[in-house]
Design a protein around this motif. Sequence first.
Motif, PDB file in Angstrom:
ATOM      1  N   LEU A   1       0.840  -1.201   0.000  1.00 50.97           N
ATOM      2  CA  LEU A   1       0.000   0.000   0.000  1.00 50.97           C
ATOM      3  C   LEU A   1       0.875   1.251   0.000  1.00 50.97           C
ATOM      4  CD1 LEU A   1      -2.727  -1.013   2.609  1.00 50.97           C
ATOM      5  CD2 LEU A   1      -3.067  -0.714   0.143  1.00 50.97           C
ATOM      6  N   ARG A   2       1.912   1.256   0.800  1.00 55.09           N
ATOM      7  CA  ARG A   2       2.803   2.416   0.856  1.00 55.09           C
ATOM      8  C   ARG A   2       3.500   2.629  -0.481  1.00 55.09           C
ATOM      9  NH1 ARG A   2       6.998   3.055   4.686  1.00 55.09           N
ATOM     10  NH2 ARG A   2       6.539   5.258   4.585  1.00 55.09           N
TER      11      ARG A   2
ATOM     12  N   GLY B   1       4.781  12.256   2.606  1.00 56.44           N
ATOM     13  CA  GLY B   1       3.804  12.613   3.644  1.00 56.44           C
ATOM     14  C   GLY B   1       2.379  12.378   3.196  1.00 56.44           C
ATOM     15  N   GLU B   2       2.046  12.837   1.997  1.00 48.51           N
ATOM     16  CA  GLU B   2       0.692  12.638   1.465  1.00 48.51           C
ATOM     17  C   GLU B   2       0.412  11.155   1.244  1.00 48.51           C
ATOM     18  OE1 GLU B   2      -1.900  14.703   0.801  1.00 48.51           O
ATOM     19  OE2 GLU B   2      -0.796  16.346   1.725  1.00 48.51           O
ATOM     20  N   ALA B   3       1.428  10.416   0.788  1.00 44.52           N
ATOM     21  CA  ALA B   3       1.263   8.977   0.567  1.00 44.52           C
ATOM     22  C   ALA B   3       0.994   8.262   1.886  1.00 44.52           C
ATOM     23  CB  ALA B   3       2.501   8.402  -0.116  1.00 44.52           C
ATOM     24  N   ASP B   4       1.734   8.622   2.924  1.00 45.10           N
ATOM     25  CA  ASP B   4       1.518   7.993   4.234  1.00 45.10           C
ATOM     26  C   ASP B   4       0.132   8.328   4.777  1.00 45.10           C
ATOM     27  OD1 ASP B   4       3.978   6.770   4.205  1.00 45.10           O
ATOM     28  OD2 ASP B   4       4.960   8.277   5.448  1.00 45.10           O
ATOM     29  N   ASP B   5      -0.325   9.563   4.538  1.00 48.34           N
ATOM     30  CA  ASP B   5      -1.685   9.935   4.952  1.00 48.34           C
ATOM     31  C   ASP B   5      -2.726   9.093   4.228  1.00 48.34           C
ATOM     32  OD1 ASP B   5      -0.679  11.836   6.647  1.00 48.34           O
ATOM     33  OD2 ASP B   5      -1.135  13.544   5.340  1.00 48.34           O
TER      34      ASP B   5
ATOM     35  N   ASP C   1      -5.343   6.580   6.001  1.00 45.94           N
ATOM     36  CA  ASP C   1      -6.786   6.691   5.794  1.00 45.94           C
ATOM     37  C   ASP C   1      -7.371   5.400   5.215  1.00 45.94           C
ATOM     38  OD1 ASP C   1      -6.605   9.258   6.759  1.00 45.94           O
ATOM     39  OD2 ASP C   1      -6.761  10.222   4.788  1.00 45.94           O
ATOM     40  N   THR C   2      -6.599   4.757   4.334  1.00 47.07           N
ATOM     41  CA  THR C   2      -7.039   3.481   3.752  1.00 47.07           C
ATOM     42  C   THR C   2      -7.171   2.425   4.844  1.00 47.07           C
ATOM     43  OG1 THR C   2      -5.969   3.987   1.646  1.00 47.07           O
ATOM     44  CG2 THR C   2      -6.450   1.662   2.101  1.00 47.07           C
TER      45      THR C   2
ATOM     46  N   PHE D   1      -8.206   8.218  -3.032  1.00 48.04           N
ATOM     47  CA  PHE D   1      -7.363   9.041  -3.906  1.00 48.04           C
ATOM     48  C   PHE D   1      -8.223   9.888  -4.838  1.00 48.04           C
ATOM     49  CE2 PHE D   1      -5.180   9.577  -8.012  1.00 48.04           C
ATOM     50  CZ  PHE D   1      -4.159  10.410  -7.596  1.00 48.04           C
ATOM     51  N   VAL D   2      -9.253   9.290  -5.411  1.00 41.24           N
ATOM     52  CA  VAL D   2     -10.144  10.035  -6.308  1.00 41.24           C
ATOM     53  C   VAL D   2     -10.808  11.181  -5.549  1.00 41.24           C
ATOM     54  CG1 VAL D   2     -12.294   9.879  -7.630  1.00 41.24           C
ATOM     55  CG2 VAL D   2     -10.521   8.153  -7.924  1.00 41.24           C
TER      56      VAL D   2
END
Length: 169
Positions: A15-16, A27-31, A35-36, A65-66
């Motif tokens: 996922l990461r 940072g945005e990816a980890d957020d 959230d996922t 993401f969408v």
Amino acid sequence: MTDDGARIVACIPRLRRYARALIGTPGEADDLVQDTLERAWAKLHQLRRRGDPRVWLFSIMHNLFVDRFRTWRARPDEAPGEQAEAAPAGTPGVDRLVLRDLASAMKQLPAPQREVLLLVALEQLTYDEVALSLGIPVGTVMSRLSRGREALRALMEGAPPSASLRVIE
């Protein structure tokens, strides 16, 4: 921890990786991953007992993401910032340049093509699994993959990106 919980935890590195490739900023990816996982944990009862939970998790991540992409489009000041991609340690100089160029080219692809390309090439999901994750027909997966590969090839060879069709929602 339940068996389902352990199966989900085992998917966190994938996922990461997908989130980082999709968004580009750590940072945005980890957020997005957090959230996922939060949404997956809340809806754990919906997870099918058999099979790989990746498809379900990538589907949740795609929907989040969408939603974020729509917010970023409506409010560009909240879009993730551009940060340089760090090449893996120990990578020779030329390989680092190729990786940087590849990351830059991936960012230039339209989001639908980038999503399919990442799920097939990076996460090694089947076309059926990608279609299920993204909620699109298998034929659409194949056409987006083909167009994405061709656009990526052209970008890596230095050709200007071709005019793309605009998705109307």
